[in-house]
Design an enzyme around this catalytic site. Structure first.
Site, mmCIF file in Angstrom:
data_model
loop_
_atom_site.group_PDB
_atom_site.id
_atom_site.type_symbol
_atom_site.label_atom_id
_atom_site.label_comp_id
_atom_site.label_asym_id
_atom_site.label_seq_id
_atom_site.Cartn_x
_atom_site.Cartn_y
_atom_site.Cartn_z
ATOM 1 N N HIS A 433 -13.818 2.433 3.592
ATOM 2 C CA HIS A 433 -14.636 1.480 2.849
ATOM 3 C C HIS A 433 -15.165 0.354 3.741
ATOM 4 O O HIS A 433 -16.050 -0.414 3.327
ATOM 5 C CB HIS A 433 -13.840 0.892 1.683
ATOM 6 C CG HIS A 433 -14.649 0.723 0.439
ATOM 7 N ND1 HIS A 433 -16.009 0.500 0.440
ATOM 8 C CD2 HIS A 433 -14.288 0.738 -0.878
ATOM 9 C CE1 HIS A 433 -16.452 0.385 -0.792
ATOM 10 N NE2 HIS A 433 -15.431 0.526 -1.617
ATOM 11 N N ASP A 437 -20.141 2.534 2.037
ATOM 12 C CA ASP A 437 -20.176 1.943 0.698
ATOM 13 C C ASP A 437 -20.018 3.030 -0.357
ATOM 14 O O ASP A 437 -20.329 4.208 -0.119
ATOM 15 C CB ASP A 437 -21.496 1.202 0.470
ATOM 16 C CG ASP A 437 -21.636 -0.028 1.351
ATOM 17 O OD1 ASP A 437 -20.598 -0.611 1.717
ATOM 18 O OD2 ASP A 437 -22.779 -0.395 1.693
#
Length: 461
Positions: A433, A437
């Site tokens: 992450h 995204d």
């Protein structure tokens, strides 16, 4: 006779130390030139260390799981001739002789001196062997530790009664037919405490009945299906298992994973696979779903290149790659390995299938080269029929994405207003992450889904 010392070789690529994961010899063994002495593990692969000479093993330089520096003493052999170790016949080093012989040459004073060697003995007993002990004759070795006495049993099966009545010599294995052994096991009877009445002391069914009749063991008490178990086993985490543990821990500690799961209808894909295998039977490698999924991943990366990347979080640099080097997670006897299909973008499904089969066999046999186990830019992991419904795969750091393939199941699906059976498979994929995204991850997987649900697009540019 002389002493030949084999040192840990330089395995290249800046490797400073390796881990000893297997000894193929022990002190006292006779070895021949090119015979494998030990297996050592680098960060990438297991390497066999052969003997350059004939000789007899006198000492090992380390124990299993120990990290050894390049150039450290690995093993010591007694050989014909002078050997390569300048110690005297009794194992005394040049330094020891200097204490009693002040007139030594400058050349002798430069000979390497070796510290005592740690020798791993059976049952993990570790002793320190000096050079004097190495050269000593076999009869001078310390006597082995006395063997603990065998347990004895009372009439109810507990400890206390002597087993001496069986009439066999100490350590002699009781003779019995397989059926008798199975029955004794089911009854919970230790055959070493049963007197045999057959030829050569062979134990018969009647001997088991007599043993029970004497009250020494009741069959009802000996049903091992419901026996209370005791004891535990401690296993050192070494070799490949240690490397796997370290990599998994680092990946989970340093990467903020998030997992995205999508359901894929692979009915048409499976039908195409069956047709292709029938059409090219005997001409091309047999296709599984994996090469077709590999092609879908390659095509999806063209639209979302950010997932085909490696993140150096120490330098804070993300490197994306034009070529797709696909890691394919493979289970081996030694543990999980990730051989790499290089330039997957340049392979059709049959070429990919052949390369996956070759790499998987090399990994399972322990013959994979270091470069075949490194350099992947994204990984696919699949447990096949054992794939479960959903998984949360761990990213192969420093990559930023891993695609997990779950098993195919037949499910009822509403299609054009009718309920039909379709072949459904989930993709469970994890992403870093920090770099990827959620929207990008979702679009990437949905693109893969589009290719797999309409498999003709895999072959149309």
């Amino acid at each position: 006779m002389g002493i030949h010392v084999i040192k840990m070789p330089d395995l290249g690529e800046g490797i400073a130390e390796v881990e000893v994961v297997a000894w193929h010899v022990k002190p006292g063994d006779t070895v021949k030139e090119d015979q494998v002495l030990a297996d050592v593990m680098t960060d990438k692969a297991t390497v066999e260390i052969p003997s350059p000479v004939n000789g007899v093993v006198t000492a090992l330089g380390g124990k299993l799981g120990e990290a050894m520096a390049v150039g450290a003493e690995l093993i010591r052999l007694e050989v014909e001739g002078a050997g390569n170790y300048s110690g005297d016949k009794n194992g005394n080093t040049t330094a020891a002789r200097r204490q009693t012989e002040p007139a030594v040459s400058a050349q002798a004073a430069t000979v390497d001196e070796f510290p005592p060697i740690t020798v791993a003995q059976p049952e993990t007993v570790v002793t320190t062997v000096t050079s004097e002990e190495t050269a000593a004759p076999a009869h001078a070795a310390a006597p082995p530790a006395s063997k603990p006495p065998a347990p004895s049993y009372t009439q109810s099966g507990g400890h206390g009664a002597s087993p001496a009545h069986h009439g066999r010599a100490a350590g002699e294995k009781p003779l019995a037919a397989p059926a008798v052994r199975q029955r004794a096991w089911d009854m919970g009877i230790e055959l070493q405490y049963v007197t045999g009445s057959g030829p050569a002391g062979r134990i018969t069914h009647a001997d088991l009945d007599a043993y029970v009749a004497r009250g020494q063991k009741k069959a009802a008490e000996g049903d091992r299906r419901y026996a209370v178990l005791e004891g535990e086993q401690a296993m050192p985490v070494i070799g490949m298992r240690r490397k796997i543990a370290e990599k998994m821990q680092e990946a989970k500690r340093r990467i903020p994973h998030f997992t995205y799961v999508e359901e894929i209808d692979v009915t048409e894909l499976e039908a195409l696979r069956v047709q292709l295998n029938a059409r090219y039977a005997g001409q091309r490698p047999k296709l599984t779903l994996l090469p077709l999924i590999m092609r879908a991943v390659v095509l999806a990366i063209r639209k979302y290149p950010s997932v085909n990347a490696r993140f150096d979080d120490d330098a804070n640099i993300v490197t994306t790659y034009n070529p797709v080097h696909l890691g394919i997670a493979a289970q081996t006897d030694a543990g999980l390995m990730v051989p790499v299909v290089r330039n997957a973008e340049a392979r059709d499904p049959w070429s990919a299938a052949a390369e996956v089969a070759r790499l998987a066999e090399a990994a399972r046999s322990g013959k994979a080269l270091r470069e075949e186990l490194s350099g992947s830019t994204i990984t696919i992991t699949s447990l096949g029929a054992l794939g479960g419904i959903v998984t949360t795969p761990v990213i192969n750091r420093p990559e930023v994405a891993i695609v997990g393939v779950n098993r195919i199941i037949d499910k009822p699906v509403i299609l054009d207003g009718a309920m039909v059976a379709r072949k459904i498979m989930n993709l469970s994929s994890s992403f870093d992450h920090r770099v990827i995204d959620g929207m990008v991850a979702a679009e990437f997987i949905q693109t893969i889904r589009g290719y797999l649900e309409c498999p003709a697009t895999l072959f149309v540019e």
